[in-house]
Design a protein around this motif. Structure first.
Motif, PDB file in Angstrom:
ATOM      1  N   THR A  35      57.743  43.385  58.953  1.00 48.92           N
ATOM      2  CA  THR A  35      57.344  41.990  58.768  1.00 48.92           C
ATOM      3  C   THR A  35      57.874  41.425  57.457  1.00 48.92           C
ATOM      4  OG1 THR A  35      55.236  42.534  57.721  1.00 48.92           O
ATOM      5  CG2 THR A  35      55.252  42.309  60.135  1.00 48.92           C
ATOM      6  N   ALA A  36      58.190  42.290  56.497  1.00 50.75           N
ATOM      7  CA  ALA A  36      58.702  41.807  55.210  1.00 50.75           C
ATOM      8  C   ALA A  36      59.983  41.018  55.406  1.00 50.75           C
ATOM      9  CB  ALA A  36      58.931  42.962  54.243  1.00 50.75           C
ATOM     10  N   HIS A  37      60.849  41.478  56.298  1.00 53.25           N
ATOM     11  CA  HIS A  37      62.119  40.782  56.513  1.00 53.25           C
ATOM     12  C   HIS A  37      61.880  39.337  56.949  1.00 53.25           C
ATOM     13  CE1 HIS A  37      66.348  40.249  57.378  1.00 53.25           C
ATOM     14  NE2 HIS A  37      66.019  39.787  58.564  1.00 53.25           N
ATOM     15  N   SER A  38      61.031  39.138  57.936  1.00 55.70           N
ATOM     16  CA  SER A  38      60.786  37.765  58.397  1.00 55.70           C
ATOM     17  C   SER A  38      60.029  36.953  57.346  1.00 55.70           C
ATOM     18  CB  SER A  38      60.053  37.759  59.736  1.00 55.70           C
ATOM     19  OG  SER A  38      58.800  38.384  59.613  1.00 55.70           O
ATOM     20  N   ARG A  39      59.145  37.594  56.589  1.00 57.31           N
ATOM     21  CA  ARG A  39      58.416  36.876  55.541  1.00 57.31           C
ATOM     22  C   ARG A  39      59.317  36.553  54.358  1.00 57.31           C
ATOM     23  NH1 ARG A  39      54.928  41.129  54.988  1.00 57.31           N
ATOM     24  NH2 ARG A  39      54.552  40.519  52.831  1.00 57.31           N
ATOM     25  N   ALA A  40      60.374  37.311  54.173  1.00 58.51           N
ATOM     26  CA  ALA A  40      61.304  37.060  53.059  1.00 58.51           C
ATOM     27  C   ALA A  40      62.209  35.860  53.324  1.00 58.51           C
ATOM     28  CB  ALA A  40      62.158  38.299  52.799  1.00 58.51           C
ATOM     29  N   MET A  41      62.455  35.557  54.581  1.00 61.06           N
ATOM     30  CA  MET A  41      63.426  34.517  54.927  1.00 61.06           C
ATOM     31  C   MET A  41      63.140  33.151  54.294  1.00 61.06           C
ATOM     32  SD  MET A  41      65.910  36.002  56.323  1.00 61.06           S
ATOM     33  CE  MET A  41      65.504  37.323  55.184  1.00 61.06           C
ATOM     34  N   PRO A  42      61.895  32.672  54.219  1.00 63.64           N
ATOM     35  CA  PRO A  42      61.681  31.365  53.580  1.00 63.64           C
ATOM     36  C   PRO A  42      62.087  31.330  52.098  1.00 63.64           C
ATOM     37  CG  PRO A  42      59.738  31.996  54.851  1.00 63.64           C
ATOM     38  CD  PRO A  42      60.668  33.183  54.828  1.00 63.64           C
ATOM     39  N   PHE A  43      62.135  32.492  51.460  1.00 63.08           N
ATOM     40  CA  PHE A  43      62.473  32.585  50.042  1.00 63.08           C
ATOM     41  C   PHE A  43      63.939  32.965  49.818  1.00 63.08           C
ATOM     42  CE2 PHE A  43      58.034  33.850  50.607  1.00 63.08           C
ATOM     43  CZ  PHE A  43      57.383  33.013  49.723  1.00 63.08           C
ATOM     44  N   TRP A  44      64.593  33.458  50.879  1.00 65.82           N
ATOM     45  CA  TRP A  44      65.886  34.126  50.723  1.00 65.82           C
ATOM     46  C   TRP A  44      66.975  33.207  50.158  1.00 65.82           C
ATOM     47  CZ3 TRP A  44      66.481  38.746  49.606  1.00 65.82           C
ATOM     48  CH2 TRP A  44      67.686  39.420  49.778  1.00 65.82           C
ATOM     49  N   GLU A  45      67.027  31.960  50.613  1.00 64.01           N
ATOM     50  CA  GLU A  45      68.039  31.038  50.081  1.00 64.01           C
ATOM     51  C   GLU A  45      67.895  30.877  48.572  1.00 64.01           C
ATOM     52  OE1 GLU A  45      68.820  27.240  51.889  1.00 64.01           O
ATOM     53  OE2 GLU A  45      68.532  28.090  53.902  1.00 64.01           O
ATOM     54  N   ASP A  46      66.658  30.785  48.080  1.00 59.36           N
ATOM     55  CA  ASP A  46      66.428  30.663  46.635  1.00 59.36           C
ATOM     56  C   ASP A  46      66.832  31.932  45.902  1.00 59.36           C
ATOM     57  OD1 ASP A  46      65.486  28.069  46.905  1.00 59.36           O
ATOM     58  OD2 ASP A  46      63.371  28.688  46.979  1.00 59.36           O
ATOM     59  N   VAL A  47      66.549  33.086  46.500  1.00 56.07           N
ATOM     60  CA  VAL A  47      66.925  34.359  45.875  1.00 56.07           C
ATOM     61  C   VAL A  47      68.453  34.469  45.797  1.00 56.07           C
ATOM     62  CG1 VAL A  47      66.805  36.881  46.070  1.00 56.07           C
ATOM     63  CG2 VAL A  47      64.777  35.486  46.574  1.00 56.07           C
ATOM     64  N   ILE A  48      69.132  34.107  46.878  1.00 51.95           N
ATOM     65  CA  ILE A  48      70.602  34.123  46.886  1.00 51.95           C
ATOM     66  C   ILE A  48      71.134  33.140  45.841  1.00 51.95           C
ATOM     67  CG2 ILE A  48      72.669  33.562  48.252  1.00 51.95           C
ATOM     68  CD1 ILE A  48      71.421  36.241  49.035  1.00 51.95           C
ATOM     69  N   ALA A  49      70.537  31.963  45.754  1.00 49.51           N
ATOM     70  CA  ALA A  49      70.965  30.976  44.746  1.00 49.51           C
ATOM     71  C   ALA A  49      70.763  31.524  43.340  1.00 49.51           C
ATOM     72  CB  ALA A  49      70.202  29.664  44.929  1.00 49.51           C
ATOM     73  N   ASP A  50      69.672  32.246  43.114  1.00 48.33           N
ATOM     74  CA  ASP A  50      69.448  32.870  41.801  1.00 48.33           C
ATOM     75  C   ASP A  50      70.521  33.908  41.503  1.00 48.33           C
ATOM     76  OD1 ASP A  50      67.184  31.324  41.403  1.00 48.33           O
ATOM     77  OD2 ASP A  50      65.769  32.941  41.888  1.00 48.33           O
ATOM     78  N   MET A  51      70.882  34.704  42.521  1.00 45.75           N
ATOM     79  CA  MET A  51      71.938  35.697  42.326  1.00 45.75           C
ATOM     80  C   MET A  51      73.260  35.006  42.003  1.00 45.75           C
ATOM     81  SD  MET A  51      73.785  38.346  44.968  1.00 45.75           S
ATOM     82  CE  MET A  51      74.410  36.970  45.918  1.00 45.75           C
ATOM     83  N   GLU A  52      73.584  33.949  42.734  1.00 48.03           N
ATOM     84  CA  GLU A  52      74.838  33.230  42.502  1.00 48.03           C
ATOM     85  C   GLU A  52      74.861  32.597  41.115  1.00 48.03           C
ATOM     86  OE1 GLU A  52      74.831  30.667  45.932  1.00 48.03           O
ATOM     87  OE2 GLU A  52      75.731  32.232  47.218  1.00 48.03           O
ATOM     88  N   ALA A  53      73.733  32.053  40.673  1.00 51.69           N
ATOM     89  CA  ALA A  53      73.659  31.465  39.331  1.00 51.69           C
ATOM     90  C   ALA A  53      73.806  32.546  38.260  1.00 51.69           C
ATOM     91  CB  ALA A  53      72.339  30.719  39.154  1.00 51.69           C
ATOM     92  N   THR A  54      73.212  33.693  38.505  1.00 53.84           N
ATOM     93  CA  THR A  54      73.342  34.811  37.566  1.00 53.84           C
ATOM     94  C   THR A  54      74.788  35.273  37.491  1.00 53.84           C
ATOM     95  OG1 THR A  54      71.063  35.501  37.994  1.00 53.84           O
ATOM     96  CG2 THR A  54      72.548  37.155  37.060  1.00 53.84           C
ATOM     97  N   ALA A  55      75.435  35.418  38.640  1.00 55.86           N
ATOM     98  CA  ALA A  55      76.850  35.813  38.665  1.00 55.86           C
ATOM     99  C   ALA A  55      77.701  34.782  37.937  1.00 55.86           C
ATOM    100  CB  ALA A  55      77.325  35.993  40.100  1.00 55.86           C
ATOM    101  N   ALA A  56      77.402  33.504  38.117  1.00 56.52           N
ATOM    102  CA  ALA A  56      78.159  32.438  37.442  1.00 56.52           C
ATOM    103  C   ALA A  56      78.009  32.544  35.925  1.00 56.52           C
ATOM    104  CB  ALA A  56      77.708  31.067  37.932  1.00 56.52           C
ATOM    105  N   GLU A  57      76.817  32.902  35.455  1.00 50.64           N
ATOM    106  CA  GLU A  57      76.615  33.082  34.009  1.00 50.64           C
ATOM    107  C   GLU A  57      77.492  34.211  33.481  1.00 50.64           C
ATOM    108  OE1 GLU A  57      72.441  33.588  33.141  1.00 50.64           O
ATOM    109  OE2 GLU A  57      71.919  31.699  34.145  1.00 50.64           O
TER     110      GLU A  57
END
Length: 175
Positions: free
Chosen positions: A9-31
């Protein structure tokens, strides 16, 4: 209960947050890139907590696309040796989300990847990591090709302290 059940169930519960987590990773990589580092971003399809009793090892199993896994292998083949890592943590719906950055300071190279786990289903994994004084992440493909990252400070993978304002942690690491 098998080793993967708590995360079903964690996978489906993670999906509403996943875009933000990916955006955080991309912002971190950009830094990192702004500082002149070469970065590689991984985009997991699933993340599963492992513990010894069920899986003969403990840590986070991170499933990535073949082409991203091959890029990690090329970095390692080219002599990249990760000597430190950073972990950024957040919580949502009883899930811990992390963005991990594996760092090679000599080569100014970093591999960034997000992961998550259900706090209520990962107690054994977390306890084993704390007892061992180390945490592992396994980057793998569907065909079970794998790379293991070793993190010598498992506390940074624990659920974040709600009293603490800065959830970024930095430490030395072993590949």
């Amino acid at each position: 209960m098998d080793g993967t059940t708590p995360n079903v169930t964690a996978h489906s519960r993670a999906m509403p947050f996943w875009e933000d987590v990916i955006a955080d990773m991309e912002a971190t990589a950009a830094e990192y890139e702004e500082m002149g580092w070469n970065t590689l971003e991984l985009h997991p399809g699933d993340v599963t907590p492992l513990w010894t009793e069920q899986d003969d090892e403990f840590g986070l199993d991170v499933l990535v696309p073949d082409n991203e896994f091959e890029a990690v292998e090329r970095l390692l083949d080219d002599g990249i040796e990760f000597d430190a890592f950073e972990v950024y943590r957040a919580m949502g719906d009883h899930l811990v989300f992390v963005v991990v950055v594996m760092e090679d300071h000599d080569e100014d190279a970093a591999v960034c990847y997000p992961a998550y786990y259900d706090v209520r289903g990962a107690e054994k994994m977390l306890r084993e990591a704390m007892d061992a004084g180390t945490m592992y992440t396994y980057i793998r493909t569907l065909s079970e090709d794998r790379v293991q990252f070793t993190h010598d400070d498992p506390t940074v993978f624990q659920p974040p302290d709600p009293e603490k304002s800065d959830d970024a942690e930095s430490t030395d690491a072993d590949e």
